[in-house]
Motif scaffolding. Structure first.
Motif, mmCIF file in Angstrom:
data_model
loop_
_atom_site.group_PDB
_atom_site.id
_atom_site.type_symbol
_atom_site.label_atom_id
_atom_site.label_comp_id
_atom_site.label_asym_id
_atom_site.label_seq_id
_atom_site.Cartn_x
_atom_site.Cartn_y
_atom_site.Cartn_z
ATOM 1 N N ASN A 170 -48.777 -39.153 82.378
ATOM 2 C CA ASN A 170 -48.330 -37.777 82.208
ATOM 3 C C ASN A 170 -48.052 -37.160 83.569
ATOM 4 O OD1 ASN A 170 -48.575 -37.881 79.446
ATOM 5 N ND2 ASN A 170 -50.731 -37.237 79.468
ATOM 6 N N GLN A 171 -46.974 -36.393 83.658
ATOM 7 C CA GLN A 171 -46.580 -35.766 84.914
ATOM 8 C C GLN A 171 -46.491 -34.269 84.700
ATOM 9 O OE1 GLN A 171 -42.657 -36.735 86.514
ATOM 10 N NE2 GLN A 171 -43.597 -37.056 88.507
ATOM 11 N N VAL A 172 -47.210 -33.503 85.490
ATOM 12 C CA VAL A 172 -47.223 -32.052 85.376
ATOM 13 C C VAL A 172 -46.039 -31.483 86.143
ATOM 14 C CG1 VAL A 172 -48.532 -29.951 85.759
ATOM 15 C CG2 VAL A 172 -49.727 -32.064 85.182
ATOM 16 N N MET A 173 -45.220 -30.703 85.448
ATOM 17 C CA MET A 173 -44.039 -30.098 86.059
ATOM 18 C C MET A 173 -44.307 -28.642 86.390
ATOM 19 S SD MET A 173 -42.204 -32.787 85.873
ATOM 20 C CE MET A 173 -40.610 -32.200 86.404
ATOM 21 N N LEU A 193 -45.309 -31.180 90.322
ATOM 22 C CA LEU A 193 -46.225 -30.488 91.231
ATOM 23 C C LEU A 193 -46.583 -31.328 92.449
ATOM 24 C CD1 LEU A 193 -48.668 -28.614 88.819
ATOM 25 C CD2 LEU A 193 -46.796 -27.677 90.196
ATOM 26 N N ASP A 194 -46.593 -32.649 92.301
ATOM 27 C CA ASP A 194 -46.953 -33.501 93.437
ATOM 28 C C ASP A 194 -45.755 -33.787 94.344
ATOM 29 O OD1 ASP A 194 -45.616 -35.020 91.587
ATOM 30 O OD2 ASP A 194 -46.793 -36.834 91.934
ATOM 31 N N LYS A 195 -44.593 -33.211 94.012
ATOM 32 C CA LYS A 195 -43.397 -33.413 94.823
ATOM 33 C C LYS A 195 -42.884 -32.099 95.421
ATOM 34 C CE LYS A 195 -42.919 -37.851 94.028
ATOM 35 N NZ LYS A 195 -43.002 -38.862 95.112
ATOM 36 N N VAL A 196 -43.696 -31.053 95.342
ATOM 37 C CA VAL A 196 -43.275 -29.747 95.851
ATOM 38 C C VAL A 196 -43.541 -29.663 97.352
ATOM 39 C CG1 VAL A 196 -43.595 -27.253 95.719
ATOM 40 C CG2 VAL A 196 -43.652 -28.621 93.637
ATOM 41 N N PHE A 197 -42.542 -29.254 98.115
ATOM 42 C CA PHE A 197 -42.697 -29.063 99.556
ATOM 43 C C PHE A 197 -43.092 -27.616 99.822
ATOM 44 C CE2 PHE A 197 -40.792 -27.845 103.684
ATOM 45 C CZ PHE A 197 -41.460 -28.729 104.498
ATOM 46 N N ASN A 198 -44.180 -27.416 100.553
ATOM 47 C CA ASN A 198 -44.648 -26.035 100.783
ATOM 48 C C ASN A 198 -44.574 -25.588 102.239
ATOM 49 O OD1 ASN A 198 -46.776 -27.310 102.062
ATOM 50 N ND2 ASN A 198 -48.271 -26.896 100.454
ATOM 51 N N LEU A 204 -42.780 -20.466 100.949
ATOM 52 C CA LEU A 204 -43.008 -21.165 99.678
ATOM 53 C C LEU A 204 -41.748 -21.239 98.827
ATOM 54 C CD1 LEU A 204 -46.478 -19.571 98.816
ATOM 55 C CD2 LEU A 204 -46.029 -21.790 99.866
ATOM 56 N N HIS A 205 -40.628 -21.590 99.433
ATOM 57 C CA HIS A 205 -39.399 -21.743 98.664
ATOM 58 C C HIS A 205 -39.419 -23.094 97.939
ATOM 59 C CE1 HIS A 205 -38.258 -18.940 101.992
ATOM 60 N NE2 HIS A 205 -37.848 -18.253 100.938
ATOM 61 N N PRO A 206 -38.907 -23.133 96.725
ATOM 62 C CA PRO A 206 -39.012 -24.353 95.909
ATOM 63 C C PRO A 206 -38.017 -25.441 96.316
ATOM 64 C CG PRO A 206 -37.824 -22.647 94.710
ATOM 65 C CD PRO A 206 -38.276 -22.021 95.988
ATOM 66 N N PHE A 207 -38.547 -26.493 96.931
ATOM 67 C CA PHE A 207 -37.750 -27.663 97.270
ATOM 68 C C PHE A 207 -38.590 -28.907 97.005
ATOM 69 C CE2 PHE A 207 -36.163 -24.344 100.177
ATOM 70 C CZ PHE A 207 -34.828 -24.325 99.798
ATOM 71 N N CYS A 208 -37.920 -29.982 96.628
ATOM 72 C CA CYS A 208 -38.646 -31.234 96.435
ATOM 73 C C CYS A 208 -38.704 -32.002 97.748
ATOM 74 C CB CYS A 208 -37.999 -32.083 95.340
ATOM 75 S SG CYS A 208 -36.334 -32.680 95.731
ATOM 76 N N LEU A 209 -39.650 -32.911 97.854
ATOM 77 C CA LEU A 209 -39.856 -33.658 99.088
ATOM 78 C C LEU A 209 -38.641 -34.498 99.460
ATOM 79 C CD1 LEU A 209 -43.557 -34.840 98.604
ATOM 80 C CD2 LEU A 209 -42.716 -32.852 99.855
ATOM 81 N N ASP A 210 -38.002 -35.103 98.463
ATOM 82 C CA ASP A 210 -36.844 -35.957 98.737
ATOM 83 C C ASP A 210 -35.694 -35.157 99.346
ATOM 84 O OD1 ASP A 210 -38.201 -38.131 97.765
ATOM 85 O OD2 ASP A 210 -37.328 -38.031 95.755
#
Length: 209
Positions: free
Chosen positions: A12-15, A29-34, A40-46
């Protein structure tokens, strides 16, 4: 509201309740860049990793957050875990180069076999300095080999002088003679007032020794 999505392999992956502003994909949640909690703008790590790579390839040293109108800089140490070691090293090299270019009191050793960066850490204006790498003297202001016995405004003629002129200039420096600013002849003060008159010029042409 958080959404639970069943992933491959019964995991299960929490979004998060938002999407990446670059790829417009839902953010796990584990791919959010902070950005180290600086913004705290929403961007993914990739997407951030690809963004950094593009900026570094463009020789950008200080990389800001990709969010619109956000001037918060990305922290290279914080971003190190999401980029390759090669990219991190190149980013650091670009940062160092940018810092050096912005320094005012810097010069490069004119010795073609050296060319080391020399920084003036003193408050006074540097002229004759010794390169800490090759130990050769040069003029910090003119950025050429030291022009002993000649003023900086005459340094453009250094390459036109023969060996005797160079030796004479070194003698002028050793003897601490002063050259007249009008005719260029050497003057030596044996005593008395520092204000002297060159014998080749009019009385109004005085030199301060």
């Amino acid at each position: 509201m958080l959404v639970m999505i069943e992933g491959i392999g019964n995991q299960n992956q929490v979004m998060s309740p938002t999407t990446c502003e670059i790829c417009i994909e839902p953010l796990p949640l584990d791919k959010v860049f902070n950005n180290n909690n600086q913004c705290l703008h929403p961007f993914c790590l990739d997407c951030i990793a690809k963004y950094i790579e593009a900026k570094v390839e463009d020789n950008t040293a200080n990389i800001s957050c990709p969010a619109l109108n956000c001037k918060q800089l990305l922290d290279p140490l914080f971003c190190r875990s999401i980029i390759s070691n090669q990219l991190f090293d190149k980013w650091c090299e670009t940062l160092c180069t940018s810092t050096v270019l912005n320094l005012e009191n810097r010069s490069y050793c004119p010795n073609q076999h050296c060319s080391s960066l020399v920084i003036n850490e003193c408050k006074d204006e540097a002229k004759k300095v010794k390169c800490p790498n090759c130990n050769k003297f040069f003029c910090f202001k003119c950025q050429i080999p030291w022009h002993a016995g000649y003023r900086c405004e005459e340094s453009g003629q250094v390459n036109l002088r023969d060996g005797n002129d160079v030796l004479f200039g070194e003698l002028v420096e050793i003897k601490k003679w002063c050259r007249c600013y009008k005719c260029g002849h050497c003057l030596e003060r044996s005593g008395g007032c520092r204000l002297v008159q060159c014998r080749l010029l009019l009385p109004s042409h005085l030199t301060l020794l």
